[in-house]
Write a protein that holds these residues in place. Structure first.
Motif, short mmCIF file in Angstrom:
data_model
loop_
_atom_site.label_atom_id
_atom_site.label_comp_id
_atom_site.label_asym_id
_atom_site.label_seq_id
_atom_site.Cartn_x
_atom_site.Cartn_y
_atom_site.Cartn_z
N ARG A 420 47.50 47.99 -53.91
CA ARG A 420 47.67 48.72 -55.36
C ARG A 420 48.64 47.96 -56.29
N LEU A 421 49.48 46.46 -55.76
CA LEU A 421 50.33 46.15 -56.69
C LEU A 421 49.80 46.34 -58.10
N PRO A 422 48.58 45.72 -58.42
CA PRO A 422 48.36 45.65 -60.07
C PRO A 422 48.76 47.35 -60.87
N GLN A 423 48.84 48.28 -59.99
CA GLN A 423 48.40 49.38 -60.48
C GLN A 423 50.19 50.07 -60.31
N LEU A 424 51.05 49.59 -60.21
CA LEU A 424 52.88 49.68 -59.27
C LEU A 424 52.80 49.74 -60.45
N ALA A 436 53.71 40.97 -63.60
CA ALA A 436 53.04 42.39 -64.05
C ALA A 436 51.71 41.95 -64.53
N PRO A 437 51.10 42.76 -64.76
CA PRO A 437 49.11 42.61 -64.44
C PRO A 437 49.06 41.84 -65.93
N VAL A 438 48.65 40.35 -66.07
CA VAL A 438 48.66 40.31 -68.03
C VAL A 438 47.85 41.32 -68.77
N VAL A 439 46.85 42.00 -67.88
CA VAL A 439 45.94 43.03 -68.83
C VAL A 439 45.14 44.20 -68.30
N ASP A 440 45.39 45.34 -68.61
CA ASP A 440 44.28 45.84 -68.06
C ASP A 440 43.46 46.56 -68.17
#
Length: 455
Positions: A420-424, A436-440
């Motif tokens: 779930r990390l990329p959505q937190l 944090a994610p570099v891209v959605d």
């Protein structure tokens, strides 16, 4: 006294080596020759990881030849000039070499043939030692190669692969000057990956015995299980020719069963890419099937990808493993490549170069054409497929073990949290030393579709 030269290239072994066997049958004395080719150095292909593996492999080959009364003769310089010089010094009438598939190998062969002919000597080229089925041996009607894997595989399965040749009992070598065995630092200065495997035929055969004795049987079920580390890890030994692909194919087929059949299919993929490159050498750096992409120039995102700091744990784990070991399992390679070319929409050549800078099994045919397959500019019949890193993580690392192995900063998290990390949001990520994610992903998917459709 008749003398011949066995010029080693990507066949650094004594077992099942057609070049060495033919040279021994052709003369009373043989020069087992390896040229540290300064021309290859200038291409940028020789990097620290592969240089270290090559140095190991040459030392092991020398030891194997000495055990048979011979030795490896090493020269440094232009491969054609040095080979012709050795032939002249020893009076060798014939030089034996295995065919290659790259543009560089083809030019080397042409130059060698011309150089030797000028001194009334002969070059004998044997089938490529880097594949089980020689490139060009299988072609569809009216074409010079197969562009789709499935029909190639059907023909490949029925091909009569040559038998395995035994290692020679003795290798008598004439008196000839030799440079010392090269050290890794002299081939390519710079640090190597700390988890780099040892090179050489002895290690290759040890790993082969271990692989055939058990893990092969479960390959069909476990090869994509990233945490299990259930692939053979034989690719570096195949790349340098420390292990014969023909022998590996025969021995895998002898085991039979679903695992062996799945593994044999992967060997066929390897041969498939080599026959594509042999017929289309420019595919090493040009789109095999152009999609007219307008690739993004995204240096910060590319650097984050290279360093394993994209904010997508499975992608980052794969890139961290690459940096540490100089190697990755196939599933990790596909995912890492898909993220760069489809999610970040960065040119596949950027990723292929990064892989070649680190991979100990860095192979022009397999590396470049697998990257093109993922990018959709190669032989894939579904060029717009995108591998979702979150979905892939849940499927191929469901317990998060692979991620925790390579991302120690996430070692205290359970699998659900890792996935779930990329959505937190920022608050939920507080306290984590992880970007944090570099891209959605959704926005990236739209960008890719629009970029490719408007190209």
């Amino acid at each position: 006294m008749r003398v011949s030269v066995a010029l080693f290239t990507a066949d650094l072994r004594t077992h099942d080596n057609p070049v060495l066997v033919a040279a021994l049958a052709d003369a009373e004395r043989v020069v087992p020759l390896f040229v540290v080719d300064t021309g290859v150095r200038r291409t940028g292909f020789v990097v620290p990881n592969r240089a270290a593996f090559l140095a190991d492999s040459l030392a092991d080959l020398d030891a194997a030849l000495r055990a048979r009364g011979g030795r490896l003769v090493v020269r440094v310089g232009d491969v054609v000039e040095e080979t012709c010089r050795v032939a002249a010094e020893t009076g060798a009438a014939v030089v034996h070499i295995a065919a290659g598939v790259s543009r560089y190998a083809a030019r080397r062969e042409d130059r060698l043939r011309a150089g030797l002919a000028g001194d009334r000597r002969e070059l004998r080229v044997h089938e490529a030692s880097v594949t089980a089925v020689p490139p060009g041996a299988l072609t569809p009607a009216g074409k010079d190669h197969f562009a789709v894997f499935t029909p190639y595989f059907r023909r490949w399965e029925r091909f009569a692969v040559r038998g395995v040749l035994p290692a020679p009992d003795a290798v008598p070598v004439p008196d000839v000057r030799s440079a010392g065995l090269p050290r890794a630092g002299s081939l390519a200065p710079g640090p190597t990956s700390p988890g780099l495997p040892a090179g050489g035929e002895s290690e290759a055969r040890r790993r082969l015995r271990s692989w055939l004795a058990g893990p092969l049987s479960a390959y069909d079920d476990r090869h994509d299980d990233l945490a299990a580390d259930a692939t053979s890890r034989l690719s570096p030994y195949l790349h340098f020719g420390c292990l014969s692909p023909a022998e590996l194919l025969h021995r895998a087929r002898a085991r039979d069963g679903p695992g062996a059949r799945a593994f044999v299919r992967q060997l066929a993929w390897r041969d498939f890419h080599h026959q594509v490159l042999a017929a289309r050498p420019d595919a090493a750096d040009h789109d095999y099937r152009p999609r007219h992409d307008r690739w993004r120039h995204a240096p910060e995102e590319t650097e984050a990808w290279q360093e394993g700091r994209t904010g997508y744990p499975l992608v980052d784990a794969a890139l961290r493993q690459l940096r540490h070991e100089g190697w990755m399992p196939g599933r990790a390679r596909l995912l890492a490549a898909s993220f760069l070319v489809k999610t970040l929409y960065v040119d596949w050549r950027v990723g292929a170069r990064h892989f070649l800078d680190l991979l100990v099994d860095g192979d022009i045919a397999n590396n470049q054409l697998n990257w093109q397959w993922v990018a959709g500019t190669g032989t894939d019949t579904r060029p717009n497929r995108v591998l979702n890193p979150v979905v892939q993580a849940r499927r191929f690392d469901p317990r998060g073990e692979y991620v925790r192995r390579w991302l120690p900063e996430l070692g205290g998290l359970d699998a659900r949290t890792i996935h779930r990390l990329p959505q937190l949001d920022a608050a939920a990520r507080a306290g984590l030393d992880y970007p944090a994610p570099v891209v959605d992903l959704a926005a990236a998917a739209v960008r890719f579709r629009e970029g490719r459709s408007s190209g």
